[in-house]
Each structure stands twice: as C-alpha cells, then as structure tokens.
Design an enzyme around this catalytic site. Structure first.
Site, PDB file in Angstrom:
ATOM      1  N   ASP A 152       0.861  -1.181   0.000  1.00  0.00           N
ATOM      2  CA  ASP A 152       0.000   0.000   0.000  1.00  0.00           C
ATOM      3  C   ASP A 152       0.901   1.236   0.000  1.00  0.00           C
ATOM      4  O   ASP A 152       1.526   1.552   1.019  1.00  0.00           O
ATOM      5  CB  ASP A 152      -0.905   0.018   1.233  1.00  0.00           C
ATOM      6  CG  ASP A 152      -2.006  -1.030   1.176  1.00  0.00           C
ATOM      7  OD1 ASP A 152      -1.792  -2.084   0.549  1.00  0.00           O
ATOM      8  OD2 ASP A 152      -3.062  -0.800   1.784  1.00  0.00           O
ATOM      9  N   LYS A 181      -6.949   3.368  -3.676  1.00  0.00           N
ATOM     10  CA  LYS A 181      -7.404   3.382  -2.288  1.00  0.00           C
ATOM     11  C   LYS A 181      -7.625   4.831  -1.866  1.00  0.00           C
ATOM     12  O   LYS A 181      -6.829   5.710  -2.200  1.00  0.00           O
ATOM     13  CB  LYS A 181      -6.350   2.690  -1.419  1.00  0.00           C
ATOM     14  CG  LYS A 181      -6.621   2.667   0.071  1.00  0.00           C
ATOM     15  CD  LYS A 181      -5.502   1.907   0.778  1.00  0.00           C
ATOM     16  CE  LYS A 181      -5.599   2.013   2.290  1.00  0.00           C
ATOM     17  NZ  LYS A 181      -4.498   1.285   2.973  1.00  0.00           N
ATOM     18  N   LYS A 220     -10.381   0.235  -2.824  1.00  0.00           N
ATOM     19  CA  LYS A 220     -10.343   0.067  -1.372  1.00  0.00           C
ATOM     20  C   LYS A 220     -10.658   1.388  -0.676  1.00  0.00           C
ATOM     21  O   LYS A 220      -9.803   2.258  -0.570  1.00  0.00           O
ATOM     22  CB  LYS A 220      -8.960  -0.437  -0.925  1.00  0.00           C
ATOM     23  CG  LYS A 220      -8.860  -0.655   0.592  1.00  0.00           C
ATOM     24  CD  LYS A 220      -7.496  -1.202   0.987  1.00  0.00           C
ATOM     25  CE  LYS A 220      -7.342  -1.293   2.494  1.00  0.00           C
ATOM     26  NZ  LYS A 220      -6.017  -1.826   2.902  1.00  0.00           N
TER      27      LYS A 220
END
Length: 320
Positions: A157, A220, A256
C-alpha cells in the site's frame, strides 16, 4: 473536460489522460441514494459474510509490537472462535465465519505476520513509500518497498506524493508509481490517493486516472490518518473512474475505501454501490476491500444477531 499528457518511459510515447469534469452535486446525490437501500434478510447474511472476507485488518502505530501483530493475525484467521459460533449457527444452518482478506502492517512487522499467517490464505499487506506522509527521498521509498516484499509482503500500500500532485507535477507522481510497481515484483500494488487532502472530486478523478495508468492494481481512498477519509461520494467518483478505465482498456482495477467505515450498515451501502457501478465481478476480495479494522466487530455483531436473534456480548471476539 481536462486533458494532461504524461510521458511513458517504458514505451517512449506520450500518454494522454482525459478527465471529465465531476458534477459534485450529482455525485453527492447519487451517493446518498445508496444510504437508503436495504436488502432482504437472506441476502443480508450473505452480505455480512462477504464483507468480512473483504476486510483488511490493520495496525499502523508507533507502539506496534510483535505480540500485537500476532494477536491481529489470529483474529484475521478466525474473527470469532469457531467452537463458540458453531453452537449458535447450527440451528440456522450458517457456515463458520470466514477469514478476512489481509492484514496490513509496517515493513518491520511483515516477518511476524508471515509466520503467524502461514497456510491461512490471508494476504500480508505492508504500507510503504514513507507512509502516511509520502515525504521522503525517492530512494528511501524504493528501499521501503523492496524490503517489505523481500520479507514476504504480498501486497504493498503506497501513498502518492500529494505535494507533487497539488503542485501540478503529475509526471513525478506517475513516475513514482511506475517505479514502485516495478519494485513490487509479484506483489499487488494499492495506490493511496489520500483524498481528504486533494480538495475536490476533479482532483480525485485525475489522481485515480494517473494511478491506474501507472500500473496500480488497486486505488485506495485514504491512509486513515487524515480526515475526511473514505466517504460514499468520493468512493463513487473512484468507482466510476475504474469503470471508465475498464471500458477503455479491458483491465479490472480494484478499489479500497479506507477509514471511517465502522458499521455493517455502511458496508452494505458500499457493496450496493459497487454492484451497481461496476457489477458483480467486483464483489470479491480480489477487487474490493474495506480498510476498516473497527468494521469487523460490527459485522460480527450482526452475524451473531442473525444466528441468535439478539446482540451477543462483544467480548466473544476481540475488541481491537
């Protein structure tokens, strides 16, 4: 309509990125529509189980210890002890509560998670690139990523350089994502936009397009360290960007939302929105995740309610 040009060093070509203007009022109204949706009782149980399988449990604190990571990994494997739940669920013919999708830790804690989750199928995600600020030399960001992958992370991430993005240095943002994607090797890359710092839906849409063109496997919303984090309207803008990218390229990008999603009711709103914007293909942990550790406990409370007819006491599962 806005158009920028990015140089793709891999192909040597100029890459045009065309971004439509976002109707902010329309996006908010459309997102609000999903808060009024409800699903039937049989479907609710399926939605609760599905949402659990989409959750990433996260601990990203300076006080993280190996013991805390092991505890989180144990919860990731078995969100609630099977022997406790089975006694209630048998009468309703409900299956065991499934594992979550992944755990997310700092790079130094990756080896602990790898050992604790061996054979479970739960993914090991690690934040990288000077999370959460993104303010570090590029060489440090690459080292951060390579270390996490070398130690066993299956997902990375990363945070984009918001300073560069807000200064209009889109090429720099694109090049960093391309390089981090290469450093990931076989690990999947989730690109965090930190939408709460971008300031407008138009910027969120542009950042989404740059991230996907640069090779992101997921986009995300947030680090969870900045407010506002995930919201239905900003997620809708990103989902629409994914839909348009898929129509244009045939490539499916994951989504996400992270931060601020705390209740099963909210999670179901998000699932309805994903289904109606992208379709059933995205209703899988491979293409949709919740970055919301607190959400798991409310999902479990609702599962117990469906199994027993009442809200069971919380301490049957861990409160972290």
């Amino acid at each position: 309509m806005r158009s920028i040009s990015i140089h793709d060093s891999k192909t040597g070509r100029s890459l045009p990125i065309v971004v439509p203007a976002i109707d902010e009022v329309g996006a908010n109204e459309r997102a609000d529509f999903f808060t009024k949706r409800s699903i039937k009782k049989e479907s609710k149980v399926q939605a609760l189980y599905l949402a659990i399988t989409m959750c990433d449990l996260t601990t990203l604190e300076g006080a993280d210890t190996p013991g805390k990571v092991r505890q989180m990994c144990a919860k990731a494997r078995h969100p609630v002890p099977p022997d406790i739940f089975s006694a209630f669920a048998a009468a309703k013919n409900m299956p065991p509560v499934p594992s979550v999708a992944a755990v997310c830790v700092y790079p130094l804690m990756v080896p602990i998670a790898v050992k604790a989750l061996a054979g479970s199928g739960v993914q090991i995600a690690s934040v990288a690139t000077a999370f959460p600020s993104g303010q570090a030399p590029f060489s440090t960001k690459l080292d951060d990523t390579r270390f996490a992958v070398r130690e066993g992370a299956t997902e990375i991430d990363m945070v984009i350089n918001r300073g560069a993005f807000l200064s209009g240095e889109y090429q720099e943002v694109f090049d960093e994502i391309v390089a981090i994607k290469e450093a990931c090797g076989s690990a999947h890359l989730k690109v965090i936009l930190e939408t709460g710092e971008l300031g407008s839906f138009d910027r969120v849409r542009l950042a989404s397009e740059i991230a996907m063109e640069a090779g992101a496997d997921f986009i995300k919303t947030s680090t969870g360290k900045v407010q506002p984090a995930a919201t239905l309207p900003v997620t809708l803008v990103m989902l629409q960007s994914i839909a348009d990218f898929y129509r244009r390229t045939g490539k499916k990008i994951g989504m996400k939302p992270a931060g601020g999603i705390r209740t099963a009711k909210q999670a179901i709103h998000y699932l309805c929105m994903v289904n109606e914007t992208l379709g059933e293909d995205w209703l899988t942990p491979d293409l949709f995740r919740f970055g919301a550790s607190a959400l798991v406990n409310d999902l479990l409370r609702q599962v117990f309610k469906e199994a027993t007819g009442r809200y069971y006491y919380d301490r049957v599962f861990s409160l972290d």
